[in-house]
Design an enzyme around this catalytic site. Sequence first.
Site, PDB file in Angstrom:
ATOM      1  N   SER A  39       0.846  -1.198   0.000  1.00  0.00           N
ATOM      2  CA  SER A  39       0.000   0.000   0.000  1.00  0.00           C
ATOM      3  C   SER A  39       0.875   1.239   0.000  1.00  0.00           C
ATOM      4  CB  SER A  39      -0.873   0.031   1.255  1.00  0.00           C
ATOM      5  OG  SER A  39      -0.083   0.302   2.397  1.00  0.00           O
ATOM      6  N   ASP A  40       0.353   2.328  -0.511  1.00  0.00           N
ATOM      7  CA  ASP A  40       0.981   3.607  -0.214  1.00  0.00           C
ATOM      8  C   ASP A  40       0.739   3.877   1.273  1.00  0.00           C
ATOM      9  OD1 ASP A  40       2.271   6.033  -0.238  1.00  0.00           O
ATOM     10  OD2 ASP A  40       1.222   6.811  -2.002  1.00  0.00           O
ATOM     11  N   TRP A  41       1.463   4.822   1.812  1.00  0.00           N
ATOM     12  CA  TRP A  41       1.489   5.045   3.258  1.00  0.00           C
ATOM     13  C   TRP A  41       0.128   5.547   3.771  1.00  0.00           C
ATOM     14  CZ3 TRP A  41       5.173   2.757   1.279  1.00  0.00           C
ATOM     15  CH2 TRP A  41       6.350   2.428   1.952  1.00  0.00           C
ATOM     16  N   LEU A  42      -0.522   4.715   4.530  1.00  0.00           N
ATOM     17  CA  LEU A  42      -1.900   4.928   4.999  1.00  0.00           C
ATOM     18  C   LEU A  42      -2.909   4.783   3.864  1.00  0.00           C
ATOM     19  CD1 LEU A  42      -1.662   7.876   7.583  1.00  0.00           C
ATOM     20  CD2 LEU A  42      -1.410   5.422   7.976  1.00  0.00           C
ATOM     21  N   GLY A  43      -2.505   4.124   2.818  1.00  0.00           N
ATOM     22  CA  GLY A  43      -3.414   3.896   1.693  1.00  0.00           C
ATOM     23  C   GLY A  43      -4.281   2.654   1.863  1.00  0.00           C
TER      24      GLY A  43
END
Length: 886
Positions: free
Chosen positions: A310-314
């Site tokens: 995932s992207d960061w906090l995605g």
Amino acid sequence: MHSSIATALLTVASSVLAQDFSNDGNYGSPFPDTTYPGFESTNPYAIAGSLSNQTSPPKYPSPWGEGLGEWASAYSKARAFVSQLTLEEKVNLTTGTGWELDRCVGQTGSIPRLAFRALCLQDSPVGVRDTDFNSVFPAGVNVAATWDRGVAYARGQAMGYEHKGKGVDVQLGPVAGPLGRTPEGGRNWEGFSPDPVLTGVMFAETIKGTQSAGVMTSAKHYIAYEQEHFRLVPDSVNYGFNITASDSANFDDVTMHELYLWPFADGVKAGCTSVMCSYNQVNNSQACQNSYTLNYLLKGELGFQGYVMSDWLGTNSGVASVLAGLDMTMPGDSNAYDSGDSYFGANLTVAVLNGTVPAWRLDDMAMRIMAGFYFVETNITRDPINFSSWTRDTFSYEHYFVGEGWTQVNNHVNVRSDHANLIRSIGARSTVLLKNVNNTLPLTGNEPLTAVFGDDAGPNSNGPNGCPDRGCDDGTLGMAWGSGSAELPYLVTPDTAIQNTVLAAGGAYESVLSNGALDKMGSLARRANVSIVFANADSGEWFVQVDRNLGDRNNLTLWQGADEAIAMVAGSCSNTILVVHSVGPVLLEKYASNPNITAILWAGVPGQESGNSIADVLYGHVNPGAKLPFTIGANRTDYGTDVLYTPNGDVPQIDFREGVFIDYRAFDSHNSTPTYEFGFGLSYTTFNYSNLQITKLDAGDYVPFTGYTSEAPTYGNFSTDPAAHLFPANFSRVPLYQYPWLNSTNLTEASSDPQYAAPGSFPVNAQNGSAQRIPKAGGAPGGNPMLYDVLYRVQATITNTGSVAGEEVPQLYISRGGPHDPIRELRGFERLSLQPNGSTTFSVDVTRRDVSSWDPVEQDWVVRNTTKRVWVGRSSRKMELEGVLA
Ligand code: NOJ
């Protein structure tokens, strides 16, 4: 403290799992498997189009990796490793330990029992971020401007070595999303070009280069992440926008395949080890839990064998994301940095124990991660991570955010090697000569008085790293802002480099480096024999705003008051050279026609050697051969696309109504004349194009793929007794850190998951591990191998007709000939080096994919029965040779 965290974890399990699937389109809707909704258009030129609120169809189960193609040996090593793992050890590979809780921007758990240290994931696409004694390379957009495959590979490899030298396992790059739908898009410069073919080639070469250094890549951001505004809810709310979910990019299946997915196919074919899913939604399903884009397109059709992070906090859910194809969550925390809870970690352990996530799925996640590891690495034992992203101090906390584990965190390892030479050369070789009246350039160095002007020629008043994440526009633009930046080891300014050159030649040199000092500029320009004025335009990532630009640019004009400075200098000196450092297109129409502006250069975002690179071009040490990787339009509106700056609802709907018609495809179809077209660039010499030859090769007919996968394999056993998965006795926990172990043996209480309580509500087939049909367009990494069969070879002779050696980039365009196809599309190019009077053959292999169209009903590529024209030209508008593919 520790037991309250434990409780938090269990509570999170309920809330996390309760929202599973909420954003996965209409996962229960009865879309037949072979159609795609929203296939409608308002665009007169396109069969493509979009509809607000359209949904993304459910596609399950998540394909398991099988070691296809070049992945066979990595899979067999991964199998041997993963077979030894416990349930918790597998979970540990999939979950980041939490923001600023270990040294890297993202770090997984480790497997101490097998001496496997944590995986270190680190930005950025221009160099190792958040450390020291690293290099800063020219940005992706500059690499695209070189049109040179060798440059992309060499830069990727050099960056790979630097990451390796710091102990990084995964470089978070390169970027093919954003592609560049709108020229204002804040992060376009991190990627390459709005043309999918140019981007695909540069993306693939960068991946190969970086991975040749033994470092994994994370090809990002997948997919249709075309603007910064509204990418995440918390940031948006901070900026005062009242939205409830990330923006949704809405578009159809043709646009997906022919534009946005295209470069990712190249990346997968090149062996990219991981893919980072993006923050936005795609057709109203979060990109990190979108079963259509992850399961069907990426892992199914493209045969991707690596892992999706995932992207960061995605990450927006646990079970739903895992079943939709997400393999790793970063940085581990759910919802907010250092929230102390995770969608994966202990919740993933619970989900496997209670059967909501099948054991084969977790095994596949672990296998994909370890196969990625073995794809580039031979040894489990690696050098330690020798830096901390969170401080440049030598001693600090290992677990920085919570202040635990005081130790030496930075060894200050110098990884720069001799990369400065490469950086300088790429900077020069990516500089595009746009205007050069009467051979103004190259300068001789014998001009009695050389004058340089502009903020963009000088240093940042607070030093090269004066603004965190380069989040300001102060001094020359060596790099734009956001997570795509890195700390500069130094920044050679144009002022310094040009002065050095002029002084060495015995000339006089003066500069005015403040755009506010207009009068002083005027008086110097009036005395100068040559005036060189520098100007820039910056952009970056949404988490930093600069001059009220929230990542995306608010306009396409120059920054720092440069227009006034240019007017003053050009009004005072009839030999004014304009140099632009910018993240993408800027409006230059009035300068193109200003007779006092005798030359214009676009130098992009060139990195640490900026000044030396531009001096090399200005003084003819390097003959410019770069070409624009985007269109410079006369007006902003000519692009036909723009950023959505104001939410149009609680969930902003960004309708890609233009379909595939972005950048030059739009200019061509609207018949608008750009200031400088895509592919344009001058040289200090001249080239002649002749002798077009088209050879048809016998590749045979296309055969849609027909095979099935194996059944989902599982590796190793685990006890289904929850008691076997409790935290080890006397385990000392780091606060807020993500662990795979449970606090309670009561799983129902731990999850209270409605999906678990009513398993019938899972998407059909989500837990089905039986053999699955492989998509017709699939079958190997990159898609059906027959798509890459060569159908034609197109050749032409290129001759250097001038008096100096130079480099030319002939470009091959085709028309697929359908009523809804673009007028021309780039399909091949080569950067050629030619001595005066020298000739060489430009040769492009045209593949089946190059002449195919995506058929959304067939769900396959088809070669339509149309006349296919081909051109070889020096830009997208200057066609020199023309023929028919027959
Ligand atoms: C968010 C960015 O979108 C991504 O590109 C980056 O790799 C991560 N943050 C980690 O910094």
